[in-house]
Design a protein around this motif. Structure first.
Motif, PDB file in Angstrom:
ATOM      1  N   THR A 216      25.611  39.382  12.794  1.00 21.58           N
ATOM      2  CA  THR A 216      25.234  38.587  13.951  1.00 21.58           C
ATOM      3  C   THR A 216      26.176  38.840  15.115  1.00 21.58           C
ATOM      4  OG1 THR A 216      24.301  36.864  12.530  1.00 21.58           O
ATOM      5  CG2 THR A 216      24.793  36.256  14.804  1.00 21.58           C
ATOM      6  N   LEU A 217      25.584  38.961  16.275  1.00 25.02           N
ATOM      7  CA  LEU A 217      26.302  39.153  17.531  1.00 25.02           C
ATOM      8  C   LEU A 217      26.263  37.841  18.297  1.00 25.02           C
ATOM      9  CD1 LEU A 217      27.490  41.370  19.551  1.00 25.02           C
ATOM     10  CD2 LEU A 217      25.169  41.429  20.490  1.00 25.02           C
ATOM     11  N   TYR A 218      27.340  37.539  19.016  1.00 26.36           N
ATOM     12  CA  TYR A 218      27.412  36.294  19.783  1.00 26.36           C
ATOM     13  C   TYR A 218      27.793  36.577  21.231  1.00 26.36           C
ATOM     14  CZ  TYR A 218      27.691  34.220  15.111  1.00 26.36           C
ATOM     15  OH  TYR A 218      27.443  33.864  13.808  1.00 26.36           O
ATOM     16  N   LEU A 219      27.422  35.650  22.080  1.00 24.87           N
ATOM     17  CA  LEU A 219      27.907  35.643  23.455  1.00 24.87           C
ATOM     18  C   LEU A 219      28.260  34.198  23.792  1.00 24.87           C
ATOM     19  CD1 LEU A 219      28.432  37.392  25.995  1.00 24.87           C
ATOM     20  CD2 LEU A 219      26.203  36.605  26.843  1.00 24.87           C
ATOM     21  N   GLN A 220      29.538  33.913  23.848  1.00 21.43           N
ATOM     22  CA  GLN A 220      30.025  32.595  24.247  1.00 21.43           C
ATOM     23  C   GLN A 220      30.127  32.572  25.766  1.00 21.43           C
ATOM     24  OE1 GLN A 220      30.758  29.768  22.355  1.00 21.43           O
ATOM     25  NE2 GLN A 220      30.973  28.785  24.367  1.00 21.43           N
ATOM     26  N   MET A 221      29.423  31.654  26.385  1.00 19.54           N
ATOM     27  CA  MET A 221      29.379  31.582  27.835  1.00 19.54           C
ATOM     28  C   MET A 221      29.974  30.256  28.280  1.00 19.54           C
ATOM     29  SD  MET A 221      25.592  33.182  28.516  1.00 19.54           S
ATOM     30  CE  MET A 221      24.772  31.790  27.779  1.00 19.54           C
ATOM     31  N   ASN A 222      31.089  30.325  28.984  1.00 21.43           N
ATOM     32  CA  ASN A 222      31.770  29.134  29.490  1.00 21.43           C
ATOM     33  C   ASN A 222      31.759  29.130  31.015  1.00 21.43           C
ATOM     34  OD1 ASN A 222      32.463  28.439  26.817  1.00 21.43           O
ATOM     35  ND2 ASN A 222      34.370  29.606  26.934  1.00 21.43           N
ATOM     36  N   SER A 223      32.041  27.984  31.572  1.00 23.28           N
ATOM     37  CA  SER A 223      32.090  27.839  33.038  1.00 23.28           C
ATOM     38  C   SER A 223      30.847  28.436  33.685  1.00 23.28           C
ATOM     39  CB  SER A 223      33.348  28.504  33.597  1.00 23.28           C
ATOM     40  OG  SER A 223      34.512  27.969  33.014  1.00 23.28           O
ATOM     41  N   LEU A 224      29.716  28.087  33.166  1.00 25.22           N
ATOM     42  CA  LEU A 224      28.467  28.663  33.643  1.00 25.22           C
ATOM     43  C   LEU A 224      28.183  28.287  35.099  1.00 25.22           C
ATOM     44  CD1 LEU A 224      26.378  28.235  30.411  1.00 25.22           C
ATOM     45  CD2 LEU A 224      26.687  30.386  31.645  1.00 25.22           C
ATOM     46  N   LYS A 225      27.589  29.239  35.796  1.00 24.04           N
ATOM     47  CA  LYS A 225      27.235  29.066  37.204  1.00 24.04           C
ATOM     48  C   LYS A 225      25.721  29.219  37.352  1.00 24.04           C
ATOM     49  CE  LYS A 225      31.541  31.433  38.486  1.00 24.04           C
ATOM     50  NZ  LYS A 225      32.125  32.569  39.252  1.00 24.04           N
ATOM     51  N   SER A 226      25.207  28.729  38.462  1.00 25.11           N
ATOM     52  CA  SER A 226      23.769  28.835  38.687  1.00 25.11           C
ATOM     53  C   SER A 226      23.323  30.295  38.704  1.00 25.11           C
ATOM     54  CB  SER A 226      23.380  28.142  39.992  1.00 25.11           C
ATOM     55  OG  SER A 226      24.093  28.692  41.077  1.00 25.11           O
ATOM     56  N   GLU A 227      24.186  31.173  39.164  1.00 25.88           N
ATOM     57  CA  GLU A 227      23.832  32.594  39.206  1.00 25.88           C
ATOM     58  C   GLU A 227      23.794  33.254  37.834  1.00 25.88           C
ATOM     59  OE1 GLU A 227      26.215  31.063  41.007  1.00 25.88           O
ATOM     60  OE2 GLU A 227      27.966  32.388  41.305  1.00 25.88           O
ATOM     61  N   ASP A 228      24.186  32.537  36.794  1.00 29.74           N
ATOM     62  CA  ASP A 228      24.051  33.046  35.435  1.00 29.74           C
ATOM     63  C   ASP A 228      22.644  32.808  34.877  1.00 29.74           C
ATOM     64  OD1 ASP A 228      27.365  31.835  34.831  1.00 29.74           O
ATOM     65  OD2 ASP A 228      26.770  33.919  35.173  1.00 29.74           O
ATOM     66  N   THR A 229      21.827  32.077  35.605  1.00 34.53           N
ATOM     67  CA  THR A 229      20.466  31.820  35.162  1.00 34.53           C
ATOM     68  C   THR A 229      19.691  33.127  35.031  1.00 34.53           C
ATOM     69  OG1 THR A 229      20.383  29.615  36.151  1.00 34.53           O
ATOM     70  CG2 THR A 229      18.279  30.733  35.790  1.00 34.53           C
ATOM     71  N   ALA A 230      19.157  33.376  33.845  1.00 40.62           N
ATOM     72  CA  ALA A 230      18.459  34.630  33.577  1.00 40.62           C
ATOM     73  C   ALA A 230      17.898  34.608  32.165  1.00 40.62           C
ATOM     74  CB  ALA A 230      19.404  35.815  33.726  1.00 40.62           C
ATOM     75  N   MET A 231      17.064  35.601  31.881  1.00 43.29           N
ATOM     76  CA  MET A 231      16.675  35.873  30.512  1.00 43.29           C
ATOM     77  C   MET A 231      17.735  36.803  29.935  1.00 43.29           C
ATOM     78  SD  MET A 231      14.299  35.252  28.250  1.00 43.29           S
ATOM     79  CE  MET A 231      12.711  34.964  29.038  1.00 43.29           C
ATOM     80  N   TYR A 232      18.280  36.431  28.787  1.00 37.52           N
ATOM     81  CA  TYR A 232      19.326  37.217  28.168  1.00 37.52           C
ATOM     82  C   TYR A 232      18.767  37.981  26.973  1.00 37.52           C
ATOM     83  CZ  TYR A 232      22.966  35.125  31.017  1.00 37.52           C
ATOM     84  OH  TYR A 232      23.757  34.749  32.080  1.00 37.52           O
ATOM     85  N   TYR A 233      19.120  39.259  26.915  1.00 37.20           N
ATOM     86  CA  TYR A 233      18.624  40.141  25.865  1.00 37.20           C
ATOM     87  C   TYR A 233      19.779  40.742  25.071  1.00 37.20           C
ATOM     88  CZ  TYR A 233      14.330  40.103  28.637  1.00 37.20           C
ATOM     89  OH  TYR A 233      13.210  39.720  29.335  1.00 37.20           O
ATOM     90  N   CYS A 234      19.573  40.833  23.791  1.00 35.80           N
ATOM     91  CA  CYS A 234      20.463  41.563  22.904  1.00 35.80           C
ATOM     92  C   CYS A 234      19.885  42.961  22.716  1.00 35.80           C
ATOM     93  CB  CYS A 234      20.512  40.812  21.570  1.00 35.80           C
ATOM     94  SG  CYS A 234      21.303  41.669  20.226  1.00 35.80           S
ATOM     95  N   ALA A 235      20.751  43.971  22.631  1.00 39.62           N
ATOM     96  CA  ALA A 235      20.268  45.337  22.475  1.00 39.62           C
ATOM     97  C   ALA A 235      21.256  46.153  21.655  1.00 39.62           C
ATOM     98  CB  ALA A 235      20.048  45.986  23.841  1.00 39.62           C
ATOM     99  N   ALA A 236      20.757  47.268  21.111  1.00 42.50           N
ATOM    100  CA  ALA A 236      21.585  48.139  20.277  1.00 42.50           C
ATOM    101  C   ALA A 236      21.347  49.581  20.661  1.00 42.50           C
ATOM    102  CB  ALA A 236      21.248  47.933  18.802  1.00 42.50           C
ATOM    103  N   VAL A 237      22.412  50.367  20.684  1.00 43.43           N
ATOM    104  CA  VAL A 237      22.311  51.785  21.049  1.00 43.43           C
ATOM    105  C   VAL A 237      23.149  52.606  20.084  1.00 43.43           C
ATOM    106  CG1 VAL A 237      24.204  51.596  22.723  1.00 43.43           C
ATOM    107  CG2 VAL A 237      22.535  53.437  22.938  1.00 43.43           C
TER     108      VAL A 237
END
Length: 122
Positions: free
Chosen positions: A77-98
């Motif tokens: 499992t991969l994680y993304l801890q997001m703190n101090s969020l701002k309005s400009e962080d609003t988005a669809m977030y995608y996980c990807a592998a290469v």
């Protein structure tokens, strides 16, 4: 092989926190660089953070110091801890592998998740 499933998105007020998760198959997780991307309405998809098999990380300047990418190898499992969020962080977030490495361009990414929405209100 190759299936990525994100979870953890939601709505939060500015200054708040969220943690995104991405479940991957063992085959994918052990052989690929993993990354988080995001796409806001009307904007191009952009890279947020990547992590390789050795745990080396890289972040977009806009999230440095606020977001942390990490992985639990036992859970694939991969994680993304997001703190101090701002309005400009609003988005669809995608996980990807290469398979080519973490400096690959988006078109080179082999697998993508379906996305999870993050909405930050000010």
């Amino acid at each position: 092989q190759g299936q990525l499933v994100e979870s953890g998105g939601g709505s939060v007020q500015a200054g708040g926190s969220l943690r995104l998760s991405c479940a991957a198959s063992e085959y994918t997780y052990s052989r690929y660089c993993m990354g988080w991307f995001r796409q806001a309405p009307g904007k191009e998809r952009e890279g947020v953070a990547t992590i390789d098999n050795d745990g080396n990380t890289n972040y977009a300047n806009s999230v440095k110091g606020r977001f942390t990418i990490s992985q639990d190898t036992a859970k694939n499992t991969l994680y993304l801890q997001m703190n101090s969020l701002k309005s400009e962080d609003t988005a669809m977030y995608y996980c990807a592998a290469v398979s080519r490495g973490c400096y690959s361009d988006q078109p080179d990414y082999n697998y993508w998740g379906q996305g999870t929405q993050v909405t930050v209100s000010s």
